[in-house]
Write a protein that holds these residues in place. Structure first.
Motif, PDB file in Angstrom:
ATOM      1  N   THR A 146       0.859  -1.181   0.000  1.00 38.49           N
ATOM      2  CA  THR A 146       0.000   0.000   0.000  1.00 38.49           C
ATOM      3  C   THR A 146       0.896   1.232   0.000  1.00 38.49           C
ATOM      4  O   THR A 146       2.010   1.200   0.545  1.00 38.49           O
ATOM      5  N   GLU A 148       0.625   3.928   1.738  1.00 32.61           N
ATOM      6  CA  GLU A 148       0.848   4.390   3.107  1.00 32.61           C
ATOM      7  C   GLU A 148       1.973   3.596   3.771  1.00 32.61           C
ATOM      8  O   GLU A 148       2.903   4.164   4.349  1.00 32.61           O
ATOM      9  N   GLY A 149       1.886   2.256   3.678  1.00 33.62           N
ATOM     10  CA  GLY A 149       2.911   1.416   4.281  1.00 33.62           C
ATOM     11  C   GLY A 149       4.257   1.581   3.617  1.00 33.62           C
ATOM     12  O   GLY A 149       5.312   1.537   4.268  1.00 33.62           O
ATOM     13  N   TYR A 150       4.222   1.779   2.309  1.00 33.17           N
ATOM     14  CA  TYR A 150       5.463   1.941   1.545  1.00 33.17           C
ATOM     15  C   TYR A 150       6.211   3.198   1.990  1.00 33.17           C
ATOM     16  O   TYR A 150       7.421   3.159   2.262  1.00 33.17           O
ATOM     17  N   ILE A 151       5.500   4.311   2.070  1.00 37.36           N
ATOM     18  CA  ILE A 151       6.141   5.557   2.486  1.00 37.36           C
ATOM     19  C   ILE A 151       6.651   5.455   3.921  1.00 37.36           C
ATOM     20  O   ILE A 151       7.778   5.869   4.226  1.00 37.36           O
ATOM     21  N   GLU A 152       5.858   4.874   4.800  1.00 34.93           N
ATOM     22  CA  GLU A 152       6.269   4.751   6.199  1.00 34.93           C
ATOM     23  C   GLU A 152       7.488   3.839   6.351  1.00 34.93           C
ATOM     24  O   GLU A 152       8.316   4.031   7.244  1.00 34.93           O
ATOM     25  N   GLY A 183      -3.459  12.952   1.635  1.00 33.13           N
ATOM     26  CA  GLY A 183      -3.416  11.962   2.704  1.00 33.13           C
ATOM     27  C   GLY A 183      -2.044  11.337   2.860  1.00 33.13           C
ATOM     28  O   GLY A 183      -1.560  11.132   3.978  1.00 33.13           O
ATOM     29  N   LEU A 184      -1.385  11.047   1.734  1.00 39.46           N
ATOM     30  CA  LEU A 184      -0.052  10.465   1.790  1.00 39.46           C
ATOM     31  C   LEU A 184       0.981  11.495   2.251  1.00 39.46           C
ATOM     32  O   LEU A 184       1.934  11.157   2.961  1.00 39.46           O
ATOM     33  N   ASP A 186       0.596  13.686   4.392  1.00 40.70           N
ATOM     34  CA  ASP A 186       0.502  13.795   5.843  1.00 40.70           C
ATOM     35  C   ASP A 186       1.364  12.748   6.546  1.00 40.70           C
ATOM     36  O   ASP A 186       1.789  12.951   7.685  1.00 40.70           O
ATOM     37  N   LYS A 187       1.640  11.632   5.862  1.00 38.28           N
ATOM     38  CA  LYS A 187       2.428  10.550   6.461  1.00 38.28           C
ATOM     39  C   LYS A 187       3.903  10.637   6.101  1.00 38.28           C
ATOM     40  O   LYS A 187       4.744   9.984   6.720  1.00 38.28           O
ATOM     41  N   ALA A 188       4.238  11.397   5.068  1.00 44.24           N
ATOM     42  CA  ALA A 188       5.613  11.437   4.571  1.00 44.24           C
ATOM     43  C   ALA A 188       6.482  12.353   5.426  1.00 44.24           C
ATOM     44  O   ALA A 188       6.006  13.367   5.948  1.00 44.24           O
TER      45      ALA A 188
END
Length: 247
Positions: A146, A148-152, A183-184, A186-188
């Motif tokens: 995903t 999200e998981g990839y960036i994290e 949305g992404l 915000d996680k990066a």
């Protein structure tokens, strides 16, 4: 927010793609080198360049890419076929300001993290998303990851930026793309560069107020002339800060 005027090359021509389809490019009959010089003349700080022949394993555009890097007059953020440290560092040695890495990062994330540590502020992670999955191999292969998981998973790797593209959407679905990219972002932990979301100046005006988006690639709109680069650069500038009035 930084505007990255964007050029994509295939068989020596400037092209644009519909939903990442390499087999059906729109060819623009312009001189790539002069177009790059025009980006600089308009006031751009950077340009983004993708070599689609290199994405497919070919090297036919290599001399043209070198000429653009030498002649552009601004730093070039270069992507396409960066699937080993040797290739990435060869282009850094040839003068590319930044290297964009996609498929190789999914295949060997630790090696890419190490490369980013060795070349701080020169490595950009590319995250191409299709129906909730990270795509590789020039948007042809869906991974099990995903976005999200990839960036994290890359944590604090010192990337110069993360380019995020929603391959599945097209230019009529900008609201959905903006939602995904915001949305992404915000996680990066690295600056996010949005891709594929600009049709006109109004889209840039909206983008610059979305938190955590530091830049945007602008290609198709420039070639279709629905957006002027000088106008895009002006709109992207921060507005004046409010000043308190003292009585």
């Amino acid at each position: 927010m930084i505007i990255y005027p964007t050029m994509e090359l295939q068989n020596g021509h400037c092209v644009t793609l519909d939903r990442g389809r390499l087999d059906a490019p729109m060819i623009w009959h312009v001189d790539p080198v002069e177009t790059a010089r025009g980006f600089a003349a308009a006031g751009a700080q950077w340009m983004h360049l993708t070599d689609f022949d290199a994405v497919e394993g070919g090297g036919g555009n290599a001399e043209l890419v070198e000429e653009i890097i030498r002649a552009a007059g601004i730093p070039v953020q270069l992507g396409g076929g960066m699937r080993s440290r040797e290739v990435a560092e060869r282009w850094i040695d040839k003068g590319a300001g930044r290297i964009v890495i996609g498929t190789w990062a999914a295949q060997d994330p630790e090696a890419v993290k190490e490369l980013a540590k060795y070349h701080p502020d020169q490595i950009v992670l590319s995250v191409d998303v299709w129906q909730g999955q990270v795509m590789t191999e020039g948007w042809r292969t869906a991974s099990a990851l995903t976005p999200e998981g990839y960036i994290e998973a890359f944590g604090d790797a010192p990337f110069a930026g993360i380019v995020i593209t929603d391959v599945d959407s097209d230019m009529e679905e900008v609201e959905a793309q903006l939602g995904l990219i915001a949305g992404l972002a915000d996680k990066a932990r690295a600056p996010v560069i949005a891709s594929g979301v600009v049709r006109n100046a109004d889209d840039i005006a909206r983008l610059k107020y979305i938190p955590d988006i530091a830049g945007v690639l602008v290609g198709r709109a420039l070639f279709r002339k629905t957006l002027d680069l000088a106008e895009a650069l002006a709109v992207a500038q921060p507005g004046p800060e409010p000043v308190a009035e003292f009585q």
